[in-house]
Design a protein around this motif. Structure first.
Motif, PDB file in Angstrom:
ATOM      1  N   TYR A  66       3.138   1.588   1.992  1.00 16.81           N
ATOM      2  CA  TYR A  66       4.541   2.012   1.912  1.00 16.81           C
ATOM      3  C   TYR A  66       4.862   2.512   0.520  1.00 16.81           C
ATOM      4  CZ  TYR A  66       6.112   0.232   6.432  1.00 16.81           C
ATOM      5  OH  TYR A  66       6.315   0.021   7.759  1.00 16.81           O
ATOM      6  N   THR A  67       4.413   1.804  -0.477  1.00 19.10           N
ATOM      7  CA  THR A  67       4.776   2.156  -1.837  1.00 19.10           C
ATOM      8  C   THR A  67       4.258   3.549  -2.182  1.00 19.10           C
ATOM      9  OG1 THR A  67       4.642  -0.149  -2.355  1.00 19.10           O
ATOM     10  CG2 THR A  67       4.775   1.318  -4.205  1.00 19.10           C
ATOM     11  N   GLN A 115       6.178   6.059  -0.153  1.00 23.13           N
ATOM     12  CA  GLN A 115       7.541   6.166  -0.679  1.00 23.13           C
ATOM     13  C   GLN A 115       7.554   6.968  -1.978  1.00 23.13           C
ATOM     14  OE1 GLN A 115       8.360   1.945  -0.607  1.00 23.13           O
ATOM     15  NE2 GLN A 115      10.000   2.228   0.884  1.00 23.13           N
ATOM     16  N   ARG A 126       9.621  10.324  -2.681  1.00 28.59           N
ATOM     17  CA  ARG A 126      10.545  10.487  -3.820  1.00 28.59           C
ATOM     18  C   ARG A 126      10.164  11.729  -4.640  1.00 28.59           C
ATOM     19  NH1 ARG A 126      14.873   9.296  -2.808  1.00 28.59           N
ATOM     20  NH2 ARG A 126      15.134  10.436  -4.737  1.00 28.59           N
ATOM     21  N   GLU A 182      12.204   0.085   5.100  1.00 29.98           N
ATOM     22  CA  GLU A 182      11.435   0.943   4.174  1.00 29.98           C
ATOM     23  C   GLU A 182      12.054   2.330   4.047  1.00 29.98           C
ATOM     24  OE1 GLU A 182      10.341  -0.436   6.939  1.00 29.98           O
ATOM     25  OE2 GLU A 182       9.172   0.947   8.163  1.00 29.98           O
ATOM     26  N   VAL A 206      13.872   3.851   0.415  1.00 29.28           N
ATOM     27  CA  VAL A 206      13.424   5.096  -0.233  1.00 29.28           C
ATOM     28  C   VAL A 206      14.582   6.106  -0.354  1.00 29.28           C
ATOM     29  CG1 VAL A 206      12.653   6.513   1.745  1.00 29.28           C
ATOM     30  CG2 VAL A 206      11.350   6.552  -0.369  1.00 29.28           C
ATOM     31  N   LEU A 243       8.509   6.597   7.901  1.00 25.80           N
ATOM     32  CA  LEU A 243       8.254   7.233   6.597  1.00 25.80           C
ATOM     33  C   LEU A 243       7.436   8.510   6.766  1.00 25.80           C
ATOM     34  CD1 LEU A 243       7.441   4.158   4.319  1.00 25.80           C
ATOM     35  CD2 LEU A 243       9.462   5.625   4.169  1.00 25.80           C
TER      36      LEU A 243
END
Ligand code: 13P
Ligand code: SF4
Length: 316
Positions: free
Chosen positions: A8-9, A12, A16, A35, A39, A278
Motif C-alpha cells: 500500500y505504501t 500510495q 501521490r 487506504e 491517500v 488503489l
C-alpha cells in the motif's frame, strides 16, 4: 485484485507522485476504503468534497466516490477534468429515480416544489426545483415556506425531514439506499444491549425504527463533530456505511466505534463505494480515465437546482 498491506505504501506513494505531476486533487468520500481515504487530499461528504475541489487550482479532480458525486464535482468545476476511477461506482438510491419516473410523480402530484436529494443523477436534478443534502434538507424545505413539496428520491430522509417540520405538506417518493435500508431497529436494539451507555448515531437514510432510537441523526461529516458532544461516552454505535469508522477512529482514538448491526463490514457495506481500489485510482490518474461529463443542457438545469440549494442559509 486488491493490493496487499505491504505494498500500500509504495502504491500510495506512486499515486501521490502522479497527482503532483498532473496537478490533480484526489477526493475520497467517507465511505471509501481506509487506504483510499489516507491517500486522498480531501475526505468528506459528497457536496463538501465538490465544493472544496472547486476552490483548488487543480486541473484534474479524481473523485473516489460514486458517479453522481463526480457529476456534482463537474457541475461545480466545469473547467476541470473530473475522473471516476471505476465506472461501476453507481448508487442504488440514485438509480431509484429517473427523469421519466419523476415526471410521472409530478403529474400525479401537480403544483409541488420538487426537492431532490443530492444522491441523484444530474438528469434528475435538472428536472427538480432545488437540491438538498442530508445536512440541509430541513433548511431547504423550510426555505420554501408553505409550498407543498414533492421530496425525492429517498423515502427515509424525506420522512425524517417531514417529521422535523410539523404541519408541512410533503409527498415522498418511494426510493431508498439499499445499504441503509437493510438495517432494522431490532438489530440495533440488540447491539445497543451489548454496550450499556452507548450513543447511537444514525444517517437519515436509515429506516424509521432506527431513527426513533438514535441519539443523533446527521450526515457523515456531521457525525465527526457530534461525537464531541458526548465526552463521557466510551462507545458509539454507527448506523451508516462501515467506511465511516476510519475517520471516526482517527479523530477519536480513545473512543470505541461499533457498527450498529453489530458486525464489521457485513451488511452496512456499500458495494458501489467499495469497488474503487488503489489500483483503479492509480490507473485513473495515469490514463486520465474515466472522465465524467454532463450534457450542457442537463448541466444548466442541474446547476440551477444545486445553486438554489447553496443559496439557502445553512442549518444551525
Ligand atoms: P453524506 O452526504 O452524508 O456523506 O452521505 C452520502 C451517502 O451516500 C449516504 O449514503
Ligand atoms: Fe448510494 Fe447507499 Fe452507497 Fe450511499 S451508501 S452511495 S446512497 S448505495
Amino acid at each position: 485484485m486488491t493490493a496487499s498491506a505491504e505494498n500500500y505504501t509504495e502504491l500510495q506513494e506512486e499515486i501521490r507522485d502522479l497527482a503532483r505531476r498532473k496537478n490533480a486533487v484526489i477526493l475520497a468520500h467517507n465511505y471509501q476504503f481506509p487506504e483510499i481515504q489516507d491517500v486522498a487530499d480531501i475526505t468528506g461528504d459528497s457536496l463538501g468534497l465538490s465544493i472544496e475541489a472547486s476552490k483548488t487550482d487543480a486541473a484534474i479532480i479524481v473523485f473516489c466516490g460514486v458517479h453522481f458525486m463526480a457529476e456534482s464535482a463537474k457541475l461545480l468545476s466545469p473547467q476541470k477534468k473530473v475522473l471516476l476511477p471505476n465506472l461501476a461506482a453507481g448508487c442504488s438510491l440514485a438509480d431509484s429515480i429517473t427523469p421519466e419516473s419523476l415526471e410521472e410523480w409530478k403529474q400525479r402530484y401537480p403544483g409541488r416544489k420538487v426537492v431532490t436529494y443530492i444522491n441523484s443523477t444530474a438528469a434528475v436534478k435538472a428536472v427538480s426545483d432545488i437540491c438538498c443534502t442530508s445536512a440541509n434538507a430541513v433548511s431547504v424545505v423550510r426555505s420554501l415556506g408553505d409550498a407543498p413539496v414533492l421530496f425525492t428520491p429517498d423515502r427515509n430522509l424525506g420522512r425524517w425531514t417531514a417529521e422535523q417540520l410539523p404541519g408541512s405538506d410533503i409527498v415522498i417518493y418511494d426510493g431508498c439506499c439499499s445499504v441503509h435500508d437493510i438495517l432494522r431497529g431490532a438489530n440495533v436494539r440488540k447491539t445497543r444491549d451489548r454496550y450499556p451507555g452507548c450513543v447511537i448515531i444514525a444517517h437519515p437514510e436509515c429506516r424509521e425504527d432506527i431513527i426513533a432510537i438514535a441519539d443523533e441523526v446527521c450526515s457523515t461529516t456531521a457525525m465527526l463533530e457530534r461525537v464531541a458532544k458526548y465526552p463521557q461516552a466510551k462507545t458509539f454505535l454507527i448506523a451508516t456505511e462501515n467506511g465511516m469508522l476510519h475517520q471516526l477512529k482517527k479523530r477519536y482514538p480513545d473512543k470505541e466505534f461499533i457498527m450498529a448491526d453489530g458486525c464489521i463490514g457485513c451488511r452496512l457495506n456499500c458495494p458501489y463505494m467499495k469497488c474503487i481500489t488503489l489500483e483503479h485510482l492509480k490507473r485513473s490518474l495515469e490514463e486520465e480515465i474515466h472522465e465524467i461529463d454532463v450534457d450542457p443542457e442537463v448541466a444548466e438545469g442541474a446547476r440551477r437546482s444545486l445553486e438554489r440549494m447553496l443559496a439557502v442559509p445553512r442549518d444551525s
